[in-house]
Design a protein around this motif. Structure first.
Motif, PDB file in Angstrom:
ATOM      1  N   VAL A 719      18.350  -4.058  -3.806  1.00 44.03           N
ATOM      2  CA  VAL A 719      18.716  -3.368  -2.571  1.00 44.03           C
ATOM      3  C   VAL A 719      20.064  -2.675  -2.718  1.00 44.03           C
ATOM      4  O   VAL A 719      20.269  -1.537  -2.274  1.00 44.03           O
ATOM      5  N   LEU A 720      21.009  -3.353  -3.351  1.00 44.37           N
ATOM      6  CA  LEU A 720      22.327  -2.762  -3.577  1.00 44.37           C
ATOM      7  C   LEU A 720      22.224  -1.492  -4.405  1.00 44.37           C
ATOM      8  O   LEU A 720      22.922  -0.493  -4.140  1.00 44.37           O
ATOM      9  N   LYS A 721      21.365  -1.520  -5.411  1.00 47.72           N
ATOM     10  CA  LYS A 721      21.193  -0.323  -6.229  1.00 47.72           C
ATOM     11  C   LYS A 721      20.586   0.803  -5.412  1.00 47.72           C
ATOM     12  O   LYS A 721      20.986   1.976  -5.544  1.00 47.72           O
ATOM     13  N   CYS A 722      19.630   0.468  -4.542  1.00 50.79           N
ATOM     14  CA  CYS A 722      19.020   1.504  -3.704  1.00 50.79           C
ATOM     15  C   CYS A 722      20.032   2.082  -2.717  1.00 50.79           C
ATOM     16  O   CYS A 722      19.905   3.245  -2.287  1.00 50.79           O
ATOM     17  N   LEU A 725      24.816   1.660  -5.358  1.00 46.60           N
ATOM     18  CA  LEU A 725      25.664   1.068  -6.385  1.00 46.60           C
ATOM     19  C   LEU A 725      25.125   1.407  -7.768  1.00 46.60           C
ATOM     20  O   LEU A 725      23.910   1.278  -8.017  1.00 46.60           O
ATOM     21  N   ASP A 726      26.009   1.880  -8.634  1.00 41.25           N
ATOM     22  CA  ASP A 726      25.573   2.175  -9.993  1.00 41.25           C
ATOM     23  C   ASP A 726      25.697   0.922 -10.870  1.00 41.25           C
ATOM     24  O   ASP A 726      26.092  -0.152 -10.412  1.00 41.25           O
ATOM     25  N   GLY A 727      25.340   1.070 -12.152  1.00 39.98           N
ATOM     26  CA  GLY A 727      25.348  -0.070 -13.048  1.00 39.98           C
ATOM     27  C   GLY A 727      26.712  -0.713 -13.195  1.00 39.98           C
ATOM     28  O   GLY A 727      26.841  -1.947 -13.236  1.00 39.98           O
ATOM     29  N   GLY A 728      27.759   0.104 -13.272  1.00 40.03           N
ATOM     30  CA  GLY A 728      29.101  -0.452 -13.395  1.00 40.03           C
ATOM     31  C   GLY A 728      29.511  -1.246 -12.182  1.00 40.03           C
ATOM     32  O   GLY A 728      30.159  -2.299 -12.293  1.00 40.03           O
ATOM     33  N   GLN A 729      29.132  -0.753 -10.999  1.00 37.38           N
ATOM     34  CA  GLN A 729      29.480  -1.479  -9.780  1.00 37.38           C
ATOM     35  C   GLN A 729      28.696  -2.787  -9.661  1.00 37.38           C
ATOM     36  O   GLN A 729      29.213  -3.783  -9.141  1.00 37.38           O
ATOM     37  N   VAL A 730      27.446  -2.774 -10.145  1.00 37.39           N
ATOM     38  CA  VAL A 730      26.664  -4.021 -10.143  1.00 37.39           C
ATOM     39  C   VAL A 730      27.327  -5.054 -11.047  1.00 37.39           C
ATOM     40  O   VAL A 730      27.460  -6.228 -10.689  1.00 37.39           O
ATOM     41  N   VAL A 806      18.374  -4.890 -13.829  1.00 37.42           N
ATOM     42  CA  VAL A 806      17.370  -5.090 -12.780  1.00 37.42           C
ATOM     43  C   VAL A 806      16.801  -3.746 -12.354  1.00 37.42           C
ATOM     44  O   VAL A 806      17.555  -2.826 -11.983  1.00 37.42           O
ATOM     45  N   GLY A 807      15.467  -3.617 -12.423  1.00 34.88           N
ATOM     46  CA  GLY A 807      14.819  -2.386 -11.982  1.00 34.88           C
ATOM     47  C   GLY A 807      14.547  -2.437 -10.490  1.00 34.88           C
ATOM     48  O   GLY A 807      13.713  -3.228 -10.032  1.00 34.88           O
ATOM     49  N   ALA A 808      15.235  -1.612  -9.737  1.00 35.05           N
ATOM     50  CA  ALA A 808      15.152  -1.697  -8.274  1.00 35.05           C
ATOM     51  C   ALA A 808      13.734  -1.491  -7.768  1.00 35.05           C
ATOM     52  O   ALA A 808      13.224  -2.272  -6.959  1.00 35.05           O
ATOM     53  N   ALA A 809      13.036  -0.441  -8.241  1.00 32.21           N
ATOM     54  CA  ALA A 809      11.695  -0.130  -7.731  1.00 32.21           C
ATOM     55  C   ALA A 809      10.719  -1.244  -8.045  1.00 32.21           C
ATOM     56  O   ALA A 809       9.930  -1.679  -7.182  1.00 32.21           O
TER      57      ALA A 809
END
Length: 815
Positions: A719-722, A725-730, A806-809
């Motif tokens: 959800v955060l990625k959607c 948030l990009d990979g660095g922020q994750v 983690v793949g969001a979709a």
């Protein structure tokens, strides 16, 4: 195969990486526990095993030499013939303690030599452990064996040349005077062996190279050929006959009766082998040192076991709780509650069993560290190195596996589905403060367990990390307090700068006192002597202080130093007598009239190493003036054994000590630690070692918790990625989660550790009867706390990488 077994196998295969990490953590913890228990047993067995290995004669008959008011013959030939004729005696061999001066590399050492008179007498003293070389040939007067202390201080090795010159028989009354040159026979010898006997196991506290008649115990072993070459012209203490009995040790009482009847006009003492070693000083303090180490190792193992249950048990329990959400579906298809519990127990059993197997390997790998290097038990250990104690391993590994499995599976089986928890106030405040999203979300991940399928037992992980930090800090405080004690002699009773003495008479003491007072930089000095007095009917070691040039005495911690008609008592003696400061006691010398004295204070006793019977907690302190009342008419014939010397403020300590050493050659020493303090120093590394182990396990549990959080909260990450948030922020989110874990553990664990360490040291200081001054090593503690936080951040790299992948979709489609 039952459904529960299939379920357990499927779960283990699915989570094999997590299970492997947990098994390794369990193996480390179990290995440390087993190593501690096995090490304690090894330490306990070391001294008895060495004594069995070094078995010698069954009994020893010692005589007072003719030169010291004794009536024995110089070579004990007549006495030995009489002893051989006594009932139950199988053999008798003669040896003596000769005083010799050994010279090597232009330096000399006054040495107590064990000189065999009869062939085989050396073996009667005991079978030596040969550390280098071979035993001397009994027919060669030039072959010499030395102990490790003399070899160390004199720089000797096998093949070294050593000149040995004996004090002559007519010098016996001067043998203890370092300044007296020997006039007896000499030989140019060769060191053929460096040996270790029970005689050499004394827990020596003198610094390397220090020549002090009271503190050094150099031993040198000479052959019967040397005695024959010298014609028996050797100043000898306690000439002794080693006796082999047909009934062994059981025949010693009968031998003692027979000797008393055979030598009615001589003072002959009969000791068993155990008594001979104890009275000679060999085992005095050694058994206490070994017992302290074995007890410390058992406490070490117990603490490690409790930590394993707290840290590893929770880690394994988290792994089992991850499957709690499957239970509703499994019960819907017919799985019984009993089957679900059996599957949990089987999972826990497999991981715990693997950990126990790893623990056995770890315990064997750690076995060379016990008994602890440098300790007395280590000296007594015949076979240091790898050691497998199958009694401990075979019994301990299954027990450890069972306890770990139950500690994890039973709570997991009883745990109900999480209904969630209120939002963290700290995380809400961080959000209100306008911090970046990764910081706020990371803090929530660390502080909020979540609910339903995303529930993660973060509180147990935080508790584990906090416990690890607290124990490490507590261990550092304890170690720092011990180091502070050892670095501050006044805390164990030493208020002087240097001690010097070995006076042979009152006139000698008076002359040396006048010369000592003239040494520049000497501020004050007092004479010290020890004896045993009766206090309220109990025999008590007593320290007498004579104010030769000012008053220098052991430290008073309550009340004041004793004056005329007064006495100071050590802690345990005061408790045993049931008296306090201001009350009175009755003091008497042997055969003297009792004298009433007022208790002026409580003292931490120290006798500058002169009398090993003086302990900080046991004994009394008396002014020299008390001797006028305790032994009337005898004071003028008494001399102090040593001077306690205090230097003037600002004096050059090294220069003044060198000047004192020139005045008192061979009897000058700095502060000497009590055996109890030095023995505790032998095991000081154990708390820090356990702290290091717990820190590793604690970091492992935190890392495991973060990986579990990423896996359980994959939907939240998606959800955060959607939301952008990009990979660095994750990855930053996971890093802030780790930072929160670390800072929380340090913030709570550090004060808990300081309080616990101070409390533990207070207990130890009370037992040692030393001045209680806990020390918090601020810099090491601060560096350690920063290192822990940094290590947690480094660990965050793995779960951060998992979160980034983690793949969001895909995740949202399957959730």
């Amino acid at each position: 195969m039952g459904s529960w077994a299939l379920l357990a196998r499927w779960r283990l295969r699915r989570d094999r990486r997590s299970a492997a990490v947990t098994a390794v953590l369990a193996g480390l913890a179990v290995g440390v526990v087993l190593a501690g228990l096995a090490g304690a047993r090894r330490a306990d067995a070391s001294l008895p095993a060495f004594l069995r290995y070094s078995t010698g004669a069954d009994a020893f008959v010692s005589f007072i030499p003719a030169g010291i008011d004794g009536g024995s013959s110089p070579d004990l030939a007549a006495e030995a013939a009489t002893v051989r004729s006594l009932p139950g005696v199988r053999g008798a061999r003669r040896f003596t303690n000769g005083v010799v001066v050994a010279t090597a590399r232009a330096r000399s050492w006054r040495v107590l030599s064990w000189t065999a008179i009869d062939r085989g007498a050396a073996a009667a003293i005991g079978r030596p452990r040969v550390l280098a070389g071979r035993l001397p040939h009994e027919g060669d007067a030039t072959e010499v064996a030395v102990d490790e202390e003399l070899a160390r201080d004199a720089g000797l090795r096998v093949g070294s040349r050593l000149r040995v010159r004996a004090m002559a028989r007519d010098q016996l009354d001067q043998a203890g005077d370092i300044a007296t040159a020997p006039s007896g026979p000499s030989v140019e010898g060769t060191v053929v062996a460096i040996v270790r006997l029970p005689l050499d196991l004394r827990d020596l506290r003198a610094p390397a190279g220090l020549q002090n008649a009271y503190l050094t115990h150099y031993n040198l072993y000479l052959t019967p050929a040397f005695w024959d070459m010298a014609g028996g012209d050797v100043a000898s203490y306690n000439p002794t006959i080693a006796v082999d009995l047909s009934r062994g040790a059981a025949g010693v009482p009968a031998l003692a009766d027979a000797v008393r009847k055979a030598f009615p006009d001589e003072v002959a003492t009969v000791d068993s082998r155990a008594d001979f070693l104890t009275f000679s000083g060999t085992l005095r303090g050694v058994d206490r040192s070994v017992s302290l180490q074995s007890g410390a190792l058992r406490i070490f193992a117990l603490a490690a076991a409790l930590a394993a249950l707290l840290l590893v048990g929770q880690t394994l329990g988290r792994q089992l709780l991850a499957h709690a959400e499957d239970e509703r579906a499994l019960r819907a298809v017919g799985m019984s509650p009993t089957g679900l519990r059996a599957a949990l127990l089987a999972q826990a059993g497999v991981v715990a069993g693997a950990g126990a197997a790893i623990g056995v390997v770890v315990a064997v790998a750690l076995s060379p560290l016990a008994p602890l290097p440098g300790s007395t038990a280590r000296l007594a250990e015949l076979h240091p190195g790898l050691h497998a104690d199958w009694t401990v391993l075979a019994a301990g590994a299954p027990v450890a596996a069972t306890v770990l499995a139950l500690a994890a599976a039973v709570p997991a089986a009883r745990r109900r589905r999480s209904t969630g928890s209120p939002p963290s106030r700290l995380a809400s405040r961080l959000a209100g403060a306008g911090l970046p999203v990764p910081a706020v979300v990371g803090a929530r991940f660390a502080l909020e367990p979540g609910r339903g399928r995303t529930a993660v037992p973060v509180r147990s992980a935080a508790a584990a990390a906090t416990g690890a930090v607290a124990f490490v800090v507590g261990a550092a405080v304890f170690a720092g307090s011990l180091a502070g004690l050892r670095a501050t002699p006044s805390r164990y009773g030493v208020t002087w700068s240097v001690s010097a003495g070995a006076m042979s008479s009152p006139d000698d003491a008076a002359e040396r006192g006048r010369r000592l007072a003239a040494v520049p930089g000497v501020d004050a000095f007092s004479g010290l002597a020890t004896n045993v007095m009766s206090v309220n009917g109990r025999p008590v070691i007593s320290v007498f202080i004579r104010p030769d040039h000012g008053w220098v005495a052991p430290r008073i911690v309550a009340g004041r130093h004793p004056g005329l008609g007064e006495i100071a008592l050590a802690k345990d003696t005061m408790a045993a007598l049931g008296v306090g400061v201001g009350q009175t006691v009755t003091v008497a010398a042997e055969g003297g009239a009792p004298v009433r004295m007022r208790v002026a204070g409580r003292v931490v006793l120290n006798a500058a190493g002169i009398d090993p019977a003086v302990k900080p907690a046991e004994g009394v302190l008396l002014p020299w003036s008390a001797l006028d009342r305790l032994v009337p008419g005898q004071v003028d014939g008494l001399a102090p054994q040593s001077f306690l010397v205090r230097l003037a403020p600002g004096a050059d300590h090294d220069r003044v000590q060198a000047a004192v050493a020139r005045l008192f050659p061979g009897s000058t020493s700095p502060a000497i630690e009590p055996d109890s303090v030095a023995n505790l120093g032998d095991v000081a590394a154990l708390p820090l070692a356990l702290g290091l182990v717990l820190a590793v396990i604690g970091l492992g549990t935190v890392g495991h918790a973060m990986v579990s959080a990423v896996r359980r909260r994959r939907r939240d990450v998606a959800v955060l990625k959607c939301l952008g948030l990009d990979g660095g922020q994750v990855r930053a989110t996971v890093a802030f989660q780790a930072l929160t874990f670390g800072l929380l553990a340090v913030a709570v664990g550090l004060p808990l550790g300081v309080a616990g360490g101070r409390a533990a040291w207070s207990v130890a200081a009370s037992q040692l009867a030393v001045v209680n001054r806990p020390v918090v090593p601020a810099l090491p503690v601060a560096v350690g706390a920063l290192a822990f936080v940094a290590a947690v951040l480094v660990l965050a790299a793995v779960p951060g990488r998992l979160a980034r992948k983690v793949g969001a979709a895909a995740v949202l489609r399957t959730e």
